[in-house]
Enzyme design. Sequence first.
Site, short mmCIF file in Angstrom:
data_model
loop_
_atom_site.label_atom_id
_atom_site.label_comp_id
_atom_site.label_asym_id
_atom_site.label_seq_id
_atom_site.Cartn_x
_atom_site.Cartn_y
_atom_site.Cartn_z
N CYS A 1 11.13 7.45 7.27
CA CYS A 1 11.01 7.30 8.73
C CYS A 1 12.35 6.95 9.38
O CYS A 1 12.48 7.00 10.60
CB CYS A 1 9.99 6.23 9.08
N HIS B 1 11.22 2.61 15.88
CA HIS B 1 10.31 3.49 15.14
C HIS B 1 8.88 3.08 15.49
O HIS B 1 8.54 1.90 15.51
CB HIS B 1 10.59 3.34 13.64
N ASN C 1 2.21 7.24 13.94
CA ASN C 1 3.52 7.21 13.27
C ASN C 1 3.89 8.64 12.86
O ASN C 1 3.26 9.21 11.98
CB ASN C 1 3.42 6.29 12.05
O1 UT7 Z 1 6.86 4.15 8.86
C1 UT7 Z 1 6.77 3.21 7.84
C2 UT7 Z 1 5.46 3.36 7.23
N1 UT7 Z 1 4.45 2.42 7.36
C3 UT7 Z 1 4.30 1.32 8.09
O2 UT7 Z 1 5.08 0.93 8.87
C4 UT7 Z 1 3.06 0.57 7.86
C5 UT7 Z 1 3.30 -0.89 7.68
N2 UT7 Z 1 2.04 -1.61 7.47
C6 UT7 Z 1 1.12 -1.75 8.43
O3 UT7 Z 1 1.28 -1.30 9.54
C7 UT7 Z 1 -0.10 -2.57 8.09
O4 UT7 Z 1 0.10 -3.22 6.87
C8 UT7 Z 1 -1.41 -1.71 8.01
C9 UT7 Z 1 -1.77 -1.24 9.41
C10 UT7 Z 1 -1.20 -0.53 7.09
C11 UT7 Z 1 -2.54 -2.59 7.50
O5 UT7 Z 1 -2.74 -3.69 8.33
P1 UT7 Z 1 -2.95 -5.14 7.70
O6 UT7 Z 1 -3.20 -6.07 8.82
O7 UT7 Z 1 -1.74 -5.40 6.84
O8 UT7 Z 1 -4.28 -4.96 6.89
P2 UT7 Z 1 -4.51 -5.13 5.33
O9 UT7 Z 1 -3.82 -4.06 4.59
O10 UT7 Z 1 -4.20 -6.54 4.95
O11 UT7 Z 1 -6.05 -4.88 5.22
C12 UT7 Z 1 -6.98 -5.78 5.79
C13 UT7 Z 1 -8.37 -5.22 5.54
C14 UT7 Z 1 -8.61 -4.82 4.09
O12 UT7 Z 1 -9.95 -5.16 3.77
P3 UT7 Z 1 -10.24 -6.42 2.85
O13 UT7 Z 1 -9.57 -6.13 1.54
O14 UT7 Z 1 -9.63 -7.59 3.58
O15 UT7 Z 1 -11.74 -6.45 2.78
C15 UT7 Z 1 -8.51 -3.30 4.14
O16 UT7 Z 1 -9.28 -2.67 3.15
O17 UT7 Z 1 -8.58 -4.06 6.33
C16 UT7 Z 1 -9.09 -3.02 5.49
N3 UT7 Z 1 -8.64 -1.72 6.03
C17 UT7 Z 1 -9.33 -1.07 6.96
N4 UT7 Z 1 -10.49 -1.36 7.60
C18 UT7 Z 1 -10.93 -0.46 8.52
C19 UT7 Z 1 -7.53 -1.03 5.73
N5 UT7 Z 1 -7.50 0.10 6.46
C20 UT7 Z 1 -8.61 0.10 7.22
C21 UT7 Z 1 -9.12 0.98 8.19
N6 UT7 Z 1 -10.27 0.66 8.81
N7 UT7 Z 1 -8.48 2.12 8.55
#
Ligand code: UT7
Length: 334
Positions: free
Chosen positions: A117, A257, A287
Amino acid sequence: MSLNLRSVGILGTGMCLPEKVLTNMDLEKMVDTSDEWIRTRTGIVERRIADPHTPTSVLAEKAARMALENARIKAQNIGLIIVATVTPDMVFPATACLVQDRLGATSAAAFDLEAGCSGFIYALASGAQFVASGIYDYVLVIGAETLSRIVNWEDRNTCVLFGDGAGAVVLGPVPEGYGILGMDLGSDGGGADLLDVPAGGSLNPASEYTVKNKLHFLRMNGNEVFKFAVRIIGDSALRALSSAGLEKENIDFLIPHQANIRIIQSALKRLKISEEKVYVNLDRYGNTSAASVPIALHEAYREGLIKKDNIVVLVAFGAGLTWGAAVIRWSADI
Ligand code: UT7
């Protein structure tokens, strides 16, 4: 050897987005997710998806045509085309060569650049060197992606985040004191496995095994990338400012970004700048990886938010891990 370097700036911008909109509500029907989760955790509401017959090069070409028109530069006068992408049309030849041919940029060298990215900032930095040194007068820098092709549409952790699109700029000589004033680029390959597409290269060539195990799709450790992003986005912007002899108080406009609204908010806090000075369009496009910064730059400029003499900071982070920031004194008038 003495070098008389020229000042390099952005002469014109362009963008291209596919027409098809995929909303959070649409995604609710595809994976176990909700509009509420996606909005609150990322800020994304909808994203654009290219139709199956539109590869990255087509989006890149359209964005490039708009940038050339806005810069009032003919394709034949371009000396170099760089396409930053993680979703090239093919492993080779370079997508930049396909764009060169279709634009009729008969005097242009062309290559692709892959820095996740951060790719557009890396390409901007690379292209600028050719103009600064006088090797080329005009360089076309494009960030273009069709991430929908490498996203696993069964993985809710990643499929809700990404979208397709392209943005482009024409670089050329500008009066002294204008254009790119400072830069920061960096990498940490120790984090290579945090965000990758593991198969399809020389390490894991395409095979029945790689296809069965979905190794041609994007994988991400979201939490770790998030922590890295929050740290690096402010650090990199500050380093680029310092290389230009400027401070955070000098920022007139920030183009970060477009990955996650919470990451952007952390940058605002760190740089102590108000929301009005930051462009956000991730709610509409998600993104778009290497395309996100040039699309946001084009929209901000066309909306009149960036004016001549403004200090504009571009900053990105991504797979690699990589990061980059550029400080520009805006030279173009609308
Ligand atoms: O360009 C560079 C590339 N990427 C990025 O910049 C992404 C960087 N990371 C992020 O933006 C965030 O980490 C995410 C948006 C990907 C995730 O957000 P988070 O607040 O860090 O959530 P998490 O990964 O800690 O997940 C929390 C919960 C999990 O459930 P449990 O294990 O707590 O029961 C996930 O399974 O949310 C769940 N989850 C979802 N729930 C509903 C993950 N994706 C989803 C979804 N819908 N799409």
